[in-house]
Scaffold this motif. Structure first.
Motif, PDB file in Angstrom:
ATOM      1  N   GLY A 261       0.806  -1.222   0.000  1.00 44.47           N
ATOM      2  CA  GLY A 261       0.000   0.000   0.000  1.00 44.47           C
ATOM      3  C   GLY A 261       0.834   1.264   0.000  1.00 44.47           C
ATOM      4  O   GLY A 261       0.411   2.294  -0.529  1.00 44.47           O
ATOM      5  N   GLN A 262       2.026   1.216   0.602  1.00 45.59           N
ATOM      6  CA  GLN A 262       2.896   2.397   0.613  1.00 45.59           C
ATOM      7  C   GLN A 262       3.362   2.740  -0.803  1.00 45.59           C
ATOM      8  O   GLN A 262       3.410   3.903  -1.181  1.00 45.59           O
ATOM      9  CB  GLN A 262       4.109   2.150   1.516  1.00 45.59           C
ATOM     10  CG  GLN A 262       3.750   2.013   2.981  1.00 45.59           C
ATOM     11  CD  GLN A 262       3.300   3.335   3.567  1.00 45.59           C
ATOM     12  OE1 GLN A 262       3.973   4.341   3.469  1.00 45.59           O
ATOM     13  NE2 GLN A 262       2.116   3.330   4.163  1.00 45.59           N
ATOM     14  N   GLU A 264       1.725   1.898  -3.515  1.00 52.84           N
ATOM     15  CA  GLU A 264       0.554   2.327  -4.288  1.00 52.84           C
ATOM     16  C   GLU A 264       0.160   3.754  -3.954  1.00 52.84           C
ATOM     17  O   GLU A 264      -0.204   4.522  -4.838  1.00 52.84           O
ATOM     18  CB  GLU A 264      -0.615   1.372  -4.014  1.00 52.84           C
ATOM     19  CG  GLU A 264      -0.360  -0.005  -4.599  1.00 52.84           C
ATOM     20  CD  GLU A 264      -1.523  -0.950  -4.361  1.00 52.84           C
ATOM     21  OE1 GLU A 264      -2.422  -0.618  -3.570  1.00 52.84           O
ATOM     22  OE2 GLU A 264      -1.505  -2.030  -4.980  1.00 52.84           O
ATOM     23  N   ALA A 265       0.247   4.111  -2.658  1.00 50.36           N
ATOM     24  CA  ALA A 265      -0.115   5.476  -2.277  1.00 50.36           C
ATOM     25  C   ALA A 265       0.847   6.469  -2.930  1.00 50.36           C
ATOM     26  O   ALA A 265       0.426   7.512  -3.433  1.00 50.36           O
ATOM     27  CB  ALA A 265      -0.091   5.624  -0.764  1.00 50.36           C
ATOM     28  N   ALA A 266       2.140   6.125  -2.925  1.00 52.17           N
ATOM     29  CA  ALA A 266       3.123   7.023  -3.540  1.00 52.17           C
ATOM     30  C   ALA A 266       2.888   7.113  -5.040  1.00 52.17           C
ATOM     31  O   ALA A 266       2.898   8.202  -5.620  1.00 52.17           O
ATOM     32  CB  ALA A 266       4.536   6.524  -3.248  1.00 52.17           C
ATOM     33  N   ASP A 267       2.640   5.967  -5.670  1.00 51.97           N
ATOM     34  CA  ASP A 267       2.338   5.970  -7.108  1.00 51.97           C
ATOM     35  C   ASP A 267       1.093   6.799  -7.390  1.00 51.97           C
ATOM     36  O   ASP A 267       1.069   7.609  -8.310  1.00 51.97           O
ATOM     37  CB  ASP A 267       2.090   4.539  -7.600  1.00 51.97           C
ATOM     38  CG  ASP A 267       3.390   3.759  -7.732  1.00 51.97           C
ATOM     39  OD1 ASP A 267       4.452   4.407  -7.849  1.00 51.97           O
ATOM     40  OD2 ASP A 267       3.342   2.514  -7.713  1.00 51.97           O
ATOM     41  N   GLY A 268       0.066   6.576  -6.569  1.00 52.79           N
ATOM     42  CA  GLY A 268      -1.204   7.241  -6.801  1.00 52.79           C
ATOM     43  C   GLY A 268      -1.095   8.758  -6.739  1.00 52.79           C
ATOM     44  O   GLY A 268      -1.874   9.468  -7.357  1.00 52.79           O
TER      45      GLY A 268
ATOM     46  N   ASN B  64      -5.905   4.727 -12.853  1.00 54.14           N
ATOM     47  CA  ASN B  64      -4.653   5.469 -12.644  1.00 54.14           C
ATOM     48  C   ASN B  64      -3.445   4.532 -12.770  1.00 54.14           C
ATOM     49  O   ASN B  64      -2.381   4.796 -12.235  1.00 54.14           O
ATOM     50  CB  ASN B  64      -4.648   6.204 -11.290  1.00 54.14           C
ATOM     51  CG  ASN B  64      -4.663   5.260 -10.108  1.00 54.14           C
ATOM     52  OD1 ASN B  64      -4.872   4.061 -10.267  1.00 54.14           O
ATOM     53  ND2 ASN B  64      -4.426   5.799  -8.934  1.00 54.14           N
ATOM     54  N   LEU B  66      -2.640   1.755 -11.481  1.00 56.58           N
ATOM     55  CA  LEU B  66      -2.059   0.912 -10.436  1.00 56.58           C
ATOM     56  C   LEU B  66      -2.140  -0.530 -10.906  1.00 56.58           C
ATOM     57  O   LEU B  66      -1.380  -1.380 -10.466  1.00 56.58           O
ATOM     58  CB  LEU B  66      -2.812   1.079  -9.110  1.00 56.58           C
ATOM     59  CG  LEU B  66      -2.541   2.388  -8.358  1.00 56.58           C
ATOM     60  CD1 LEU B  66      -3.258   2.384  -7.025  1.00 56.58           C
ATOM     61  CD2 LEU B  66      -1.061   2.621  -8.172  1.00 56.58           C
ATOM     62  N   ARG B  92      -1.668  10.412 -13.034  1.00 54.00           N
ATOM     63  CA  ARG B  92      -1.781  10.174 -11.591  1.00 54.00           C
ATOM     64  C   ARG B  92      -1.876  11.464 -10.787  1.00 54.00           C
ATOM     65  O   ARG B  92      -2.512  11.497  -9.740  1.00 54.00           O
ATOM     66  CB  ARG B  92      -0.596   9.338 -11.110  1.00 54.00           C
ATOM     67  CG  ARG B  92      -0.762   7.873 -11.460  1.00 54.00           C
ATOM     68  CD  ARG B  92       0.456   7.094 -11.107  1.00 54.00           C
ATOM     69  NE  ARG B  92       0.252   5.663 -11.374  1.00 54.00           N
ATOM     70  CZ  ARG B  92       1.243   4.783 -11.371  1.00 54.00           C
ATOM     71  NH1 ARG B  92       2.476   5.170 -11.130  1.00 54.00           N
ATOM     72  NH2 ARG B  92       0.988   3.517 -11.610  1.00 54.00           N
ATOM     73  N   PHE B  99      -7.633   4.731  -0.472  1.00 57.52           N
ATOM     74  CA  PHE B  99      -7.570   3.280  -0.384  1.00 57.52           C
ATOM     75  C   PHE B  99      -8.369   2.758   0.801  1.00 57.52           C
ATOM     76  O   PHE B  99      -8.620   3.474   1.776  1.00 57.52           O
ATOM     77  CB  PHE B  99      -6.115   2.824  -0.226  1.00 57.52           C
ATOM     78  CG  PHE B  99      -5.219   3.251  -1.355  1.00 57.52           C
ATOM     79  CD1 PHE B  99      -4.995   2.409  -2.432  1.00 57.52           C
ATOM     80  CD2 PHE B  99      -4.583   4.483  -1.334  1.00 57.52           C
ATOM     81  CE1 PHE B  99      -4.165   2.788  -3.475  1.00 57.52           C
ATOM     82  CE2 PHE B  99      -3.760   4.871  -2.373  1.00 57.52           C
ATOM     83  CZ  PHE B  99      -3.553   4.028  -3.437  1.00 57.52           C
ATOM     84  N   ASN B 103      -3.335   3.792   3.767  1.00 60.38           N
ATOM     85  CA  ASN B 103      -1.982   3.894   3.215  1.00 60.38           C
ATOM     86  C   ASN B 103      -1.349   5.259   3.441  1.00 60.38           C
ATOM     87  O   ASN B 103      -0.675   5.792   2.556  1.00 60.38           O
ATOM     88  CB  ASN B 103      -1.973   3.580   1.715  1.00 60.38           C
ATOM     89  CG  ASN B 103      -2.422   2.163   1.429  1.00 60.38           C
ATOM     90  OD1 ASN B 103      -2.576   1.373   2.355  1.00 60.38           O
ATOM     91  ND2 ASN B 103      -2.628   1.838   0.185  1.00 60.38           N
ATOM     92  N   PHE B 105       1.556   7.650   5.045  1.00 61.59           N
ATOM     93  CA  PHE B 105       2.970   7.370   5.245  1.00 61.59           C
ATOM     94  C   PHE B 105       3.283   7.495   6.736  1.00 61.59           C
ATOM     95  O   PHE B 105       3.249   8.593   7.289  1.00 61.59           O
ATOM     96  CB  PHE B 105       3.814   8.348   4.429  1.00 61.59           C
ATOM     97  CG  PHE B 105       3.436   8.356   2.967  1.00 61.59           C
ATOM     98  CD1 PHE B 105       3.317   7.170   2.255  1.00 61.59           C
ATOM     99  CD2 PHE B 105       3.183   9.544   2.299  1.00 61.59           C
ATOM    100  CE1 PHE B 105       2.959   7.163   0.917  1.00 61.59           C
ATOM    101  CE2 PHE B 105       2.824   9.549   0.960  1.00 61.59           C
ATOM    102  CZ  PHE B 105       2.709   8.359   0.274  1.00 61.59           C
TER     103      PHE B 105
END
Lengths: 367, 258
Positions: A261-262, A264-268, B64, B66, B92, B99, B103, B105
């Protein structure tokens, strides 16, 4: 109603002494079962027979730092006269005697850089500049040849500065290389991945000694006539290659612990690969990898003593050579104890610092 | 605002922002998306529902990139999604995603979570990024937690931060992938309220969710997916009162009558 008032008024009582206090501690930890009681007694007996004579040897009957070897050989405990006589040789190796303030200053610079870098408030880009300046100063001090300093061949370097140069520069260069290797090993690009895996597995699969031998004996065979690469540099490169492979695996362990998920969040959010790695993934992965990384740091700090096999005399090597002086032959206990204490101080500081760093990082990141 | 009044007010622009044509995707042998055709207009609010494993998450994650689709075309904001990394990054930054598991950080504070992408992707000055972040954090009613770390917040608070983090990039579309499924029941409402507010402000939204109440009150269109295909799509009114296919009817009876 009156009952409750009375109860509120009851004072706190101290717990009975079989729950807290030194007696309870002894009973719970040392004599809680019959076999633990026997073990405790045995260990105490062992300590009682071993420790007092050692203390006596170390301090009571020991000869002071100004003792001569004749006085020491006449009897008594430890001969600190050996250290008094050989201190500068063990610390600085064969560096010209009159110039030994230079390796001393080198040691001071290294320790200042290391201690300064421990403070997380200084983890700013300018710290890299400070290191560059510090290492340049070290180079000038050790090589000489500028600012009126007598040039000193690096075959004469030895002792603690050599240990620090090999380990600190080795680890400082190997660390970023290890990050790249670890990222490469998890890369989607097959060529990069195969290259990194091959490198790591090849280097990890051979003993460090054989790598040092290759660097010192085999490597020059591949060079054209007349071209030679400095022996110290070859050893340094061998260390970097070896350390990088090991650290890469420690870092990979950290990378694997980061949830998908980390990424994916960065990619997103539209971060590029390097932004994602530098800002999101690596800060977390490296924090997780601290224990195995420090393990590697400590073992490499000590492994630098293997350079003795290719004729370089680091701290341990210099301690050994100091013993070959005919008039001081036989005082190996004092020599190795002294060298061992220096290694221990460095390694224990690393260990303590890493524990503090882990605590600090965990405090803020706790999930 | 009543449901009828709300929907009467909402007039779509007619301008298309997402178009999927004949999109197919396989996980190995498993055909997870089958000939998906979908057009989304600016300002449109779409709820995607369907049984688990029906491909609804996969579908919005393709929007997007993913997830990669293997056949068909997806065009978002005029840019076709292909292997071109630059185009993927461009899409993106215009498409926010929230999510199921937030997610966030964990090594960055709430505020840093929100300013990271604006600073590094949009190249905004730090002070400006922080102003924007505080504005959105206020909007999701969590500004007072800005200097805490995600681990110190409840699930509902974390999900609201995640929404604010996406909004800080001023996206043109927001994708929600089961945003309330991982929350304790008492926290679902605070997240849904934020999403409803967003919908009322005219954000283009695609929501994979099981919250049928949310679908009824804010969606312009409900899409029902089953076994990798879009089975039915309609306004919430006719979707819930007059489903056309048997599969939709079965699904609705299962989720509404328990």
């Amino acid at each position: 109603m009156t009952d409750t008032v009375k109860h509120v008024g009851l004072p706190d009582e101290r717990p009975p002494s079989n729950i807290v206090g030194p007696v309870a501690w002894l009973r719970n930890n040392l004599f809680n079962t019959w076999y633990n009681a026997i073990l405790t007694v045995l260990v105490l007996l062992l300590l009682a027979t071993a420790v007092p004579p050692f203390i006596t040897w170390l301090f009571v009957t020991a000869h002071g730092f100004d003792a001569t070897s004749q006085e020491c050989r006449a009897g008594g405990g430890a001969c600190w006269g050996f250290i008094g006589e050989k201190l500068r040789f063990i610390l600085f190796g064969t560096f010209p005697y009159d110039e030994q303030w230079r390796p001393l200053l080198t040691i001071v610079i290294f320790i200042a850089l290391l201690v300064g870098s421990c403070d997380r408030r200084f983890w700013k880009p300018w710290l890299g500049l400070v290191w560059a300046v510090g290492l340049t100063a070290v180079g000038i001090l050790m090589w000489g040849g500028v600012f009126g300093l007598t040039p000193v061949e690096n075959t004469l370097w030895g002792g603690l500065p050599l240990t620090l140069i090999l380990s600190v520069i080795g680890l400082a260069v190997a660390f970023p290389a290890a990050i790249l290797l670890a990222l490469g090993r998890r890369s989607n690009m097959p060529a990069v991945k195969v290259l990194c895996v091959t490198y790591i597995e090849l280097i990890r699969g051979v003993p460090l000694i054989s790598l040092l031998f290759m660097a010192s004996v085999m490597f020059p065979l591949f060079l054209p006539n007349g071209v030679s690469v400095d022996k110290l540099l070859r050893a340094q490169v061998a260390f970097i290659m070896f350390a990088a492979a090991y650290m890469a695996e420690a870092i990979r362990g950290g990378l694997q612990a980061i949830p998908k998920g980390q990424y994916e969040a960065a990619d997103g959010l539209g971060l590029s690969y390097w932004q994602k790695m530098l800002k999101i993934i690596l800060p977390q992965a490296l924090a997780i990898a601290i224990p195995p990384l420090v393990n590697t740091f400590i073992s490499f700090f000590k492994d630098t003593s293997l350079v003795i096999i290719i004729g370089l005399y680091d701290l341990l090597g210099a301690g050994k050579v100091a013993l070959s002086d005919p008039s001081w032959r036989g005082f190996y206990r004092e020599s190795y104890l002294f060298v061992g204490v220096i290694y221990w101080v460095f390694c224990f500081s690393m260990s303590k610092y890493s524990q503090k760093l882990e605590r600090d990082l965990n405090r803020s990141h706790r999930r | 605002m009543s449901q009828a009044a709300h929907q009467a007010q909402h007039v779509l622009s007619g301008e298309e922002i997402i178009r999927c044509t004949g999109v197919n995707k396989w996980y190995g042998e498993f055909h997870v998306l089958k000939n998906i055709d979908l057009s989304v207009q600016k300002g449109e609010r779409i709820v995607v529902c369907g049984p688990s494993g029906s491909g609804k998450s996969t579908m919005i994650r393709c929007l997007n990139r993913l997830e990669e689709h293997q056949k068909g075309t997806i065009v978002v904001d005029g840019i076709e999604l292909t292997n071109n990394l630059k185009n993927i990054e461009l899409v993106r930054r215009e498409v926010g995603m929230v999510f199921q598991h937030f997610n966030l950080f964990p090594h960055l504070t709430v505020l840093e979570n929100c300013t990271l992408a604006p600073i590094w992707v949009r190249k905004k000055p730090k002070a400006e990024a922080e102003d924007i972040a505080m504005r959105y954090l206020k909007r999701v009613r969590i500004a007072e937690q800005a200097h805490k770390y995600p681990g110190q917040l409840s699930g509902g608070q974390q999900q609201r931060v995640a929404i604010a983090r996406s909004l800080c990039m001023s996206p043109k579309v927001m994708l929600f992938d089961e945003p309330t499924s991982a929350l304790d029941p008492e926290m679902v409402k605070e997240v849904l309220d934020v999403m409803i507010g967003l919908a009322e402000d005219g954000m283009t939204m695609l929501c994979v969710t099981h919250e049928m109440g949310f679908a009824k009150s804010v969606a312009d269109r409900v899409i029902f997916m089953d076994r990798g295909e879009i089975v039915e799509q309609d306004t919430p009114d006719s979707f819930f009162t007059n489903p056309k296919s048997d599969r939709t009817r079965l699904f609705l009876s299962q989720i509404l009558n328990h």
